[in-house]
Structure formats: structure tokens, C-alpha cells
Scaffold this motif. Structure first.
Motif, mmCIF file in Angstrom:
data_model
loop_
_atom_site.group_PDB
_atom_site.id
_atom_site.type_symbol
_atom_site.label_atom_id
_atom_site.label_comp_id
_atom_site.label_asym_id
_atom_site.label_seq_id
_atom_site.Cartn_x
_atom_site.Cartn_y
_atom_site.Cartn_z
ATOM 1 N N PHE A 13 0.830 -1.201 0.000
ATOM 2 C CA PHE A 13 0.000 0.000 0.000
ATOM 3 C C PHE A 13 0.868 1.257 0.000
ATOM 4 C CE2 PHE A 13 -3.639 -2.673 1.380
ATOM 5 C CZ PHE A 13 -4.596 -2.178 0.509
ATOM 6 N N ARG A 14 1.976 1.238 0.726
ATOM 7 C CA ARG A 14 2.870 2.398 0.752
ATOM 8 C C ARG A 14 3.388 2.692 -0.653
ATOM 9 N NH1 ARG A 14 8.095 2.615 0.484
ATOM 10 N NH2 ARG A 14 8.503 0.493 1.177
ATOM 11 N N LYS A 15 3.853 1.655 -1.335
ATOM 12 C CA LYS A 15 4.383 1.843 -2.686
ATOM 13 C C LYS A 15 3.279 2.250 -3.659
ATOM 14 C CE LYS A 15 8.503 -0.978 -2.450
ATOM 15 N NZ LYS A 15 9.275 -2.028 -3.127
ATOM 16 N N LEU A 16 2.109 1.654 -3.524
ATOM 17 C CA LEU A 16 0.975 1.990 -4.384
ATOM 18 C C LEU A 16 0.622 3.468 -4.275
ATOM 19 C CD1 LEU A 16 -1.274 0.799 -6.254
ATOM 20 C CD2 LEU A 16 -2.656 0.584 -4.191
ATOM 21 N N LYS A 17 0.727 4.001 -3.076
ATOM 22 C CA LYS A 17 0.406 5.410 -2.836
ATOM 23 C C LYS A 17 1.583 6.333 -3.152
ATOM 24 C CE LYS A 17 -3.704 4.544 -1.055
ATOM 25 N NZ LYS A 17 -4.956 5.224 -1.272
ATOM 26 N N GLY A 18 2.756 5.768 -3.430
ATOM 27 C CA GLY A 18 3.896 6.564 -3.855
ATOM 28 C C GLY A 18 4.724 7.173 -2.739
ATOM 29 N N TYR A 19 4.692 6.579 -1.552
ATOM 30 C CA TYR A 19 5.456 7.111 -0.433
ATOM 31 C C TYR A 19 6.728 6.305 -0.201
ATOM 32 C CZ TYR A 19 1.208 9.657 0.708
ATOM 33 O OH TYR A 19 0.113 10.468 0.641
ATOM 34 N N THR A 20 7.751 6.993 0.278
ATOM 35 C CA THR A 20 8.971 6.300 0.694
ATOM 36 C C THR A 20 8.782 5.801 2.122
ATOM 37 O OG1 THR A 20 9.998 8.271 1.649
ATOM 38 C CG2 THR A 20 10.389 7.857 -0.719
ATOM 39 N N GLN A 21 9.653 4.911 2.530
ATOM 40 C CA GLN A 21 9.614 4.455 3.922
ATOM 41 C C GLN A 21 9.801 5.637 4.869
ATOM 42 O OE1 GLN A 21 12.641 1.320 4.083
ATOM 43 N NE2 GLN A 21 11.015 -0.143 4.504
ATOM 44 N N GLN A 22 10.718 6.529 4.518
ATOM 45 C CA GLN A 22 10.998 7.676 5.389
ATOM 46 C C GLN A 22 9.772 8.568 5.545
ATOM 47 O OE1 GLN A 22 14.302 8.290 6.940
ATOM 48 N NE2 GLN A 22 12.722 9.231 8.205
ATOM 49 N N GLU A 23 9.061 8.816 4.446
ATOM 50 C CA GLU A 23 7.858 9.649 4.517
ATOM 51 C C GLU A 23 6.793 9.018 5.408
ATOM 52 O OE1 GLU A 23 7.794 11.885 0.182
ATOM 53 O OE2 GLU A 23 7.210 9.766 0.274
ATOM 54 N N LEU A 24 6.578 7.722 5.256
ATOM 55 C CA LEU A 24 5.577 7.045 6.074
ATOM 56 C C LEU A 24 6.005 7.025 7.535
ATOM 57 C CD1 LEU A 24 2.987 5.471 6.472
ATOM 58 C CD2 LEU A 24 4.185 3.400 5.739
ATOM 59 N N ALA A 25 7.247 6.678 7.796
ATOM 60 C CA ALA A 25 7.740 6.624 9.178
ATOM 61 C C ALA A 25 7.599 7.988 9.853
ATOM 62 C CB ALA A 25 9.191 6.156 9.202
ATOM 63 N N ASP A 26 8.016 9.045 9.170
ATOM 64 C CA ASP A 26 7.926 10.390 9.739
ATOM 65 C C ASP A 26 6.479 10.783 10.022
ATOM 66 O OD1 ASP A 26 10.681 10.653 9.583
ATOM 67 O OD2 ASP A 26 10.641 11.935 7.792
ATOM 68 N N SER A 27 5.586 10.439 9.113
ATOM 69 C CA SER A 27 4.192 10.871 9.239
ATOM 70 C C SER A 27 3.464 10.174 10.382
ATOM 71 C CB SER A 27 3.442 10.649 7.939
ATOM 72 O OG SER A 27 3.252 9.274 7.713
ATOM 73 N N VAL A 28 3.877 8.956 10.732
ATOM 74 C CA VAL A 28 3.190 8.237 11.809
ATOM 75 C C VAL A 28 3.988 8.238 13.110
ATOM 76 C CG1 VAL A 28 1.858 6.807 10.223
ATOM 77 C CG2 VAL A 28 4.023 5.942 11.110
ATOM 78 N N GLY A 29 5.156 8.859 13.092
ATOM 79 C CA GLY A 29 5.910 9.018 14.328
ATOM 80 C C GLY A 29 6.695 7.809 14.784
#
Length: 69
Positions: A13-29
């Protein structure tokens, strides 16, 4: 659901939405290392973090947890 399957679904889902691991990690804390461990299936997601990830990716927790949906 086992950790490996959940991790694969989070990654997909992360890749499908076009986010990097860093972006997802930062956004959810969470740290990049924790997210990497989750995506590899080496760590279980706490419910609170799972909810934050689902919200950020604009999917339901059920979509992350159940591959048949």
C-alpha cells in the motif's frame, strides 16, 4: 494475520500510494528502522501505529489486515 503478511501489505500500500519508507515513518511518528522491521515481518505493529498507518495511506485497517478484501 502473521507479521510477514501484514508487513508485505503495508509495503504494498505504501508503494501503491507513492510514499517512501521515510515519509511514512515520519508521518506516523516511528523510526525508519521500526518501519523497515515491520515491512520485513520482524516486528508486530501496535494497534495505535497500525491505525495511524491506515489513516495516512487512506485505507482501512481491515484492508491492511485482510488480503481477501
Amino acid at each position: 494475520m502473521d507479521n510477514k503478511r501484514m508487513g508485505r501489505r503495508v509495503r504494498a500500500f505504501r508503494k501503491l500510494k507513492g510514499y517512501t519508507q521515510q515519509e511514512l515513518a515520519d508521518s506516523v511518528g516511528i523510526s525508519l528502522a521500526v518501519l523497515g522491521a515491520v515491512e520485513r515481518g520482524n516486528r508486530r505493529l501496535e494497534d495505535q501505529i497500525l491505525n495511524k498507518i491506515a489513516d495516512f495511506l487512506e485505507v482501512t485497517v481491515e484492508e491492511l489486515a485482510h488480503p481477501a478484501l
